[in-house]
Motif scaffolding. Structure first.
Motif, PDB file in Angstrom:
ATOM      1  N   GLU A 144       0.811  -1.220   0.000  1.00  0.00           N
ATOM      2  CA  GLU A 144       0.000   0.000   0.000  1.00  0.00           C
ATOM      3  C   GLU A 144       0.848   1.276   0.000  1.00  0.00           C
ATOM      4  OE1 GLU A 144      -3.276   0.187  -0.321  1.00  0.00           O
ATOM      5  OE2 GLU A 144      -3.434  -1.986  -0.423  1.00  0.00           O
ATOM      6  N   SER A 145       2.170   1.138   0.027  1.00  0.00           N
ATOM      7  CA  SER A 145       3.042   2.319   0.083  1.00  0.00           C
ATOM      8  C   SER A 145       4.334   1.979  -0.642  1.00  0.00           C
ATOM      9  CB  SER A 145       3.305   2.704   1.551  1.00  0.00           C
ATOM     10  OG  SER A 145       4.102   3.864   1.627  1.00  0.00           O
ATOM     11  N   ASN A 146       4.456   2.450  -1.882  1.00  0.00           N
ATOM     12  CA  ASN A 146       5.573   2.068  -2.740  1.00  0.00           C
ATOM     13  C   ASN A 146       5.678   3.043  -3.903  1.00  0.00           C
ATOM     14  OD1 ASN A 146       3.494   1.013  -4.687  1.00  0.00           O
ATOM     15  ND2 ASN A 146       3.209  -0.515  -3.053  1.00  0.00           N
ATOM     16  N   VAL A 147       6.385   2.693  -4.939  1.00  0.00           N
ATOM     17  CA  VAL A 147       6.527   3.585  -6.087  1.00  0.00           C
ATOM     18  C   VAL A 147       5.181   3.895  -6.731  1.00  0.00           C
ATOM     19  CG1 VAL A 147       7.397   3.708  -8.457  1.00  0.00           C
ATOM     20  CG2 VAL A 147       8.933   3.044  -6.609  1.00  0.00           C
ATOM     21  N   GLN A 148       4.247   2.963  -6.690  1.00  0.00           N
ATOM     22  CA  GLN A 148       2.954   3.162  -7.350  1.00  0.00           C
ATOM     23  C   GLN A 148       1.932   3.863  -6.470  1.00  0.00           C
ATOM     24  OE1 GLN A 148       3.094   2.502 -10.436  1.00  0.00           O
ATOM     25  NE2 GLN A 148       4.791   1.056 -10.549  1.00  0.00           N
ATOM     26  N   PHE A 149       1.922   3.574  -5.169  1.00  0.00           N
ATOM     27  CA  PHE A 149       0.866   4.053  -4.281  1.00  0.00           C
ATOM     28  C   PHE A 149       1.420   4.991  -3.223  1.00  0.00           C
ATOM     29  CE2 PHE A 149      -1.067  -0.344  -5.163  1.00  0.00           C
ATOM     30  CZ  PHE A 149      -1.727   0.132  -6.287  1.00  0.00           C
ATOM     31  N   GLY A 150       0.704   6.076  -2.985  1.00  0.00           N
ATOM     32  CA  GLY A 150       1.077   7.062  -1.987  1.00  0.00           C
ATOM     33  C   GLY A 150       1.003   8.462  -2.567  1.00  0.00           C
ATOM     34  N   GLU A 151       1.107   9.446  -1.709  1.00  0.00           N
ATOM     35  CA  GLU A 151       0.972  10.842  -2.123  1.00  0.00           C
ATOM     36  C   GLU A 151       1.998  11.200  -3.194  1.00  0.00           C
ATOM     37  OE1 GLU A 151       0.564  15.255  -0.010  1.00  0.00           O
ATOM     38  OE2 GLU A 151       1.809  13.706   0.935  1.00  0.00           O
ATOM     39  N   GLY A 152       1.516  11.783  -4.272  1.00  0.00           N
ATOM     40  CA  GLY A 152       2.369  12.163  -5.389  1.00  0.00           C
ATOM     41  C   GLY A 152       2.295  11.210  -6.561  1.00  0.00           C
ATOM     42  N   GLY A 153       1.814   9.973  -6.319  1.00  0.00           N
ATOM     43  CA  GLY A 153       1.668   9.011  -7.398  1.00  0.00           C
ATOM     44  C   GLY A 153       2.998   8.489  -7.911  1.00  0.00           C
ATOM     45  N   ALA A 154       2.936   7.697  -8.978  1.00  0.00           N
ATOM     46  CA  ALA A 154       4.137   7.080  -9.535  1.00  0.00           C
ATOM     47  C   ALA A 154       5.114   8.120 -10.067  1.00  0.00           C
ATOM     48  CB  ALA A 154       3.749   6.108 -10.650  1.00  0.00           C
ATOM     49  N   GLY A 155       4.607   9.286 -10.473  1.00  0.00           N
ATOM     50  CA  GLY A 155       5.485  10.314 -11.015  1.00  0.00           C
ATOM     51  C   GLY A 155       6.466  10.888 -10.011  1.00  0.00           C
ATOM     52  N   THR A 156       6.212  10.692  -8.708  1.00  0.00           N
ATOM     53  CA  THR A 156       7.131  11.209  -7.695  1.00  0.00           C
ATOM     54  C   THR A 156       8.499  10.555  -7.827  1.00  0.00           C
ATOM     55  OG1 THR A 156       5.276  11.535  -6.203  1.00  0.00           O
ATOM     56  CG2 THR A 156       7.457  11.564  -5.217  1.00  0.00           C
ATOM     57  N   PHE A 157       8.533   9.275  -8.174  1.00  0.00           N
ATOM     58  CA  PHE A 157       9.794   8.564  -8.345  1.00  0.00           C
ATOM     59  C   PHE A 157      10.042   8.377  -9.842  1.00  0.00           C
ATOM     60  CE2 PHE A 157       8.042   7.440  -4.233  1.00  0.00           C
ATOM     61  CZ  PHE A 157       9.098   7.765  -3.401  1.00  0.00           C
ATOM     62  N   SER A 158      10.364   9.479 -10.494  1.00  0.00           N
ATOM     63  CA  SER A 158      10.568   9.478 -11.941  1.00  0.00           C
ATOM     64  C   SER A 158      11.556  10.594 -12.256  1.00  0.00           C
ATOM     65  CB  SER A 158       9.238   9.711 -12.675  1.00  0.00           C
ATOM     66  OG  SER A 158       8.795  11.039 -12.508  1.00  0.00           O
ATOM     67  N   ASP A 159      11.651  10.942 -13.510  1.00  0.00           N
ATOM     68  CA  ASP A 159      12.488  12.064 -13.918  1.00  0.00           C
ATOM     69  C   ASP A 159      11.764  13.392 -13.706  1.00  0.00           C
ATOM     70  OD1 ASP A 159      14.857  13.136 -15.112  1.00  0.00           O
ATOM     71  OD2 ASP A 159      13.743  13.452 -16.956  1.00  0.00           O
ATOM     72  N   GLY A 160      10.466  13.334 -13.447  1.00  0.00           N
ATOM     73  CA  GLY A 160       9.703  14.571 -13.295  1.00  0.00           C
ATOM     74  C   GLY A 160       9.539  15.333 -14.591  1.00  0.00           C
ATOM     75  N   LYS A 161       9.380  14.618 -15.708  1.00  0.00           N
ATOM     76  CA  LYS A 161       9.218  15.284 -16.996  1.00  0.00           C
ATOM     77  C   LYS A 161       7.899  16.050 -17.032  1.00  0.00           C
ATOM     78  CE  LYS A 161      11.738  11.669 -19.506  1.00  0.00           C
ATOM     79  NZ  LYS A 161      11.973  10.830 -18.295  1.00  0.00           N
ATOM     80  N   LEU A 162       7.948  17.239 -17.619  1.00  0.00           N
ATOM     81  CA  LEU A 162       6.754  18.082 -17.690  1.00  0.00           C
ATOM     82  C   LEU A 162       6.478  18.508 -19.123  1.00  0.00           C
ATOM     83  CD1 LEU A 162       7.304  20.308 -14.523  1.00  0.00           C
ATOM     84  CD2 LEU A 162       5.765  18.359 -14.785  1.00  0.00           C
ATOM     85  N   TRP A 163       6.558  17.531 -20.019  1.00  0.00           N
ATOM     86  CA  TRP A 163       6.193  17.824 -21.408  1.00  0.00           C
ATOM     87  C   TRP A 163       5.442  16.642 -21.969  1.00  0.00           C
ATOM     88  CZ3 TRP A 163       8.837  14.563 -24.892  1.00  0.00           C
ATOM     89  CH2 TRP A 163       9.987  13.946 -24.379  1.00  0.00           C
ATOM     90  N   SER A 164       4.715  16.898 -23.042  1.00  0.00           N
ATOM     91  CA  SER A 164       3.788  15.910 -23.555  1.00  0.00           C
ATOM     92  C   SER A 164       3.480  16.214 -25.005  1.00  0.00           C
ATOM     93  CB  SER A 164       2.506  15.934 -22.715  1.00  0.00           C
ATOM     94  OG  SER A 164       1.530  15.081 -23.243  1.00  0.00           O
TER      95      SER A 164
END
Length: 546
Positions: A144-164
């Motif tokens: 229930e608390s890992n890279v996928q679940f928790g405040e901030g979502g999966a993007g918290t443990f990523s490169d933090g890219k902000l383009w699309s």
């Protein structure tokens, strides 16, 4: 203000060169100007060019527009709220999930006066970070608390890219970027062409946005998973949520921003008859090279230039067996991370810090999967993912170590027994292995063909000691929860599927933009307002772009 595009200057130009370029394009010096976007063209590594988009203020704007068809007025980038909560409104919207989509949805609702209730099955971001490190360092998974679940979502443990690759006609993306800057992101994300933040900054930003939401009357509830939904027997409209704490929470407007890994929630919704459908996604591995090699191949003698930073790449190959292979979520100067959320299954992902200064570059090399590959209904894609995650767990040693293979061995069709020059960054460690049994045969064949093609585009990509770590399965949601123009579920009124989990986004930026759009839909529904403003979507929802 006038918008000037494609002002091209050499990488090493002096500051005054941009002043001169703006004046030349206008035919006179502007009263003032600001840089709206700065990108680079590295197709010729020996002659890298910077490309500027500029907003300039001039005295004779009307005359200039009439004389020069290349000029156009600067668009109004101001975000305007579509509705405000009426005085004394007792009904409160509920946002389920605190990833980028849920976060921005809750923020817009809070800023509009609706005092949202925010439910998160995982923990607050700093506690969640400790649990995540528990898997990486001690091989202990908290489901229930890992890279996928928790405040901030999966993007918290990523490169933090902000383009699309979404189209954003109402500048929702600009609103998102400004809110991120207000929360502590560097101001450069407002103008560089491929902005990113990195994990450590994302943690702080998530906390600051939470503080604003709660200050405006929003209510966070961590450790509260939605285990069931209650609907009206006649209309199927949402009436209440049943939580893992045993509480029945009345709710008439629910934004479902649960992310692409909430498999138990998808099963519950399917069991309750919420309409959903299978969709394409991708599976593959993470590949690592020395970042110095990528810098040299992309930037040549300009490698190391501060304006360019660590080099990235985007590679695509259409294999002879009909499969598309592409690089996914490329993380310059980063590391491969353990991203499992279920016991006995292994998943990889990539992340970088803002500095992007670690030794390796990593990216997913993934192959397109279609619903025809996993017949059986909308939940069959989840079982398809699980099958390969379980095989990777077995190949790694059943202890969350990941199977890893040298590219040279993968191409030769033999298991790796040792690794070479490129040291894998994955924690809690890797086991040399054969990755072929951890992926569908057609994917293995397509990837072997693609590596040779990528090596032609980016010499050295298929170097024998580059290391591949498996498996990457959570590229995007394997299903979509269809919604109408009002953003509500097609057969469950009051339920608003949103973001990556619902199949309407791919990455931090597009998920956040979708959160804004859906929040507006809820605000309009609660106040009897007009039609929902349309916003962009990825060109292909099976691909994550951010």
């Amino acid at each position: 203000m006038l918008r000037l595009t494609e002002l091209r200057l050499p990488l090493d130009h002096p500051p005054e060169a941009l002043d001169a370029a703006v004046a030349e394009r206008l035919g006179a010096a502007p009263t003032r100007y600001s840089v709206f976007r700065r990108g680079y063209d590295a197709r010729n590594p020996r002659r890298i060019m910077l490309a500027y988009t500029v907003d300039a203020e001039v005295r004779d704007e009307t005359d200039l527009l009439a004389r020069d068809p290349r000029l156009r007025p600067s668009p109004d980038m101001t975000y305007r709220f579509v509705a405000e909560a009426p005085e004394g409104l007792a009904d409160r919207p509920v946002v389920v999930g605190t990833g980028p989509c849920g976060l921005m949805a809750a923020l817009i609702l809070a800023q509009s006066g609706f005092r949202p209730i925010i439910l998160e099955r995982g923990k607050a971001v700093r506690e969640r970070t400790q649990d995540t490190w528990g898997l990486w360092r001690r091989q202990v998974l908290n489901p229930e608390s890992n890279v996928q679940f928790g405040e901030g979502g999966a993007g918290t443990f990523s490169d933090g890219k902000l383009w699309s690759q979404i189209r954003d006609p109402f500048f929702f993306g600009r609103k998102l970027l400004k809110e991120f800057v207000k929360a502590g992101a560097p101001e450069e994300i407002l103008f560089i062409s491929k902005p990113h933040i990195g994990t450590f900054r994302l943690v702080q930003m998530v906390e600051r946005i939470r503080s604003e939401i709660t200050a405006l009357g929003g209510e966070y509830r961590f450790g509260q998973r939605v285990d069931d939904i209650e609907t009206d027997p006649g209309t199927r409209a949402i009436r209440a949520l049943h939580l893992s704490t045993g509480e029945r929470l009345e709710a008439r407007h629910v934004i479902l921003a649960i992310g692409h890994s909430a498999r138990d929630s998808f099963a519950m919704l399917h069991g309750r008859g919420v309409q959903m459908e299978a969709k394409p996604f991708s599976v593959g591995v993470r590949i690592e090279h020395p970042q110095s090699l990528i810098n040299l191949r992309r930037f040549g003698p300009n490698a190391g230039n501060m304006l360019l930073g660590a080099a990235d790449y985007r590679l695509v190959h259409h294999a002879s067996n009909g499969r598309g292979v592409y690089s996914f979520c490329m993380c310059p100067g980063g590391r491969v991370v353990a991203a499992a959320s279920e016991a006995g299954r292994l998943v990889t992902n990539g992340m970088s810090q803002y500095q992007r200064d670690e030794r390796n570059a990593n990216a997913g090399i993934v192959v397109g999967i279609n619903p025809e590959d996993y017949p059986g209904g909308p939940l069959a894609g989840i079982e398809f993912q699980r099958r390969w995650e379980e095989r990777a767990f077995e190949a790694g040693g059943r202890n969350y170590r990941a199977p890893a293979q040298r590219v040279g061995d993968f191409l030769a069709g033999r298991a790796s027994t040792t690794l070479g020059e490129v040291a894998p960054s994955y924690q809690p460690g890797v086991t040399p292995a054969d990755l072929a049994p951890c992926l569908p045969d057609f994917a293995v064949a397509a990837m072997r063909e693609a590596l040779a093609a990528f090596d032609r585009d980016l010499p050295g990509f298929a170097m024998g000691d580059a290391v591949m770590t498996g498996v990457e399965t959570r590229t995007s949601s394997p299903l979509r929860i269809p919604r109408g123009e009002d953003c509500q579920s097609l057969n469950t009124p009051g339920l608003y599927p949103a973001g990556e989990g619902a199949g309407y986004a791919g990455g931090i930026f597009s998920a956040g933009v979708d959160g804004i759009r859906v929040a507006e839909a809820v605000a309009l529904a609660m106040t009897g307002g007009g039609p929902v403003r349309s916003s962009g979507r990825p060109k292909d929802d099976s691909v994550t772009y951010g």
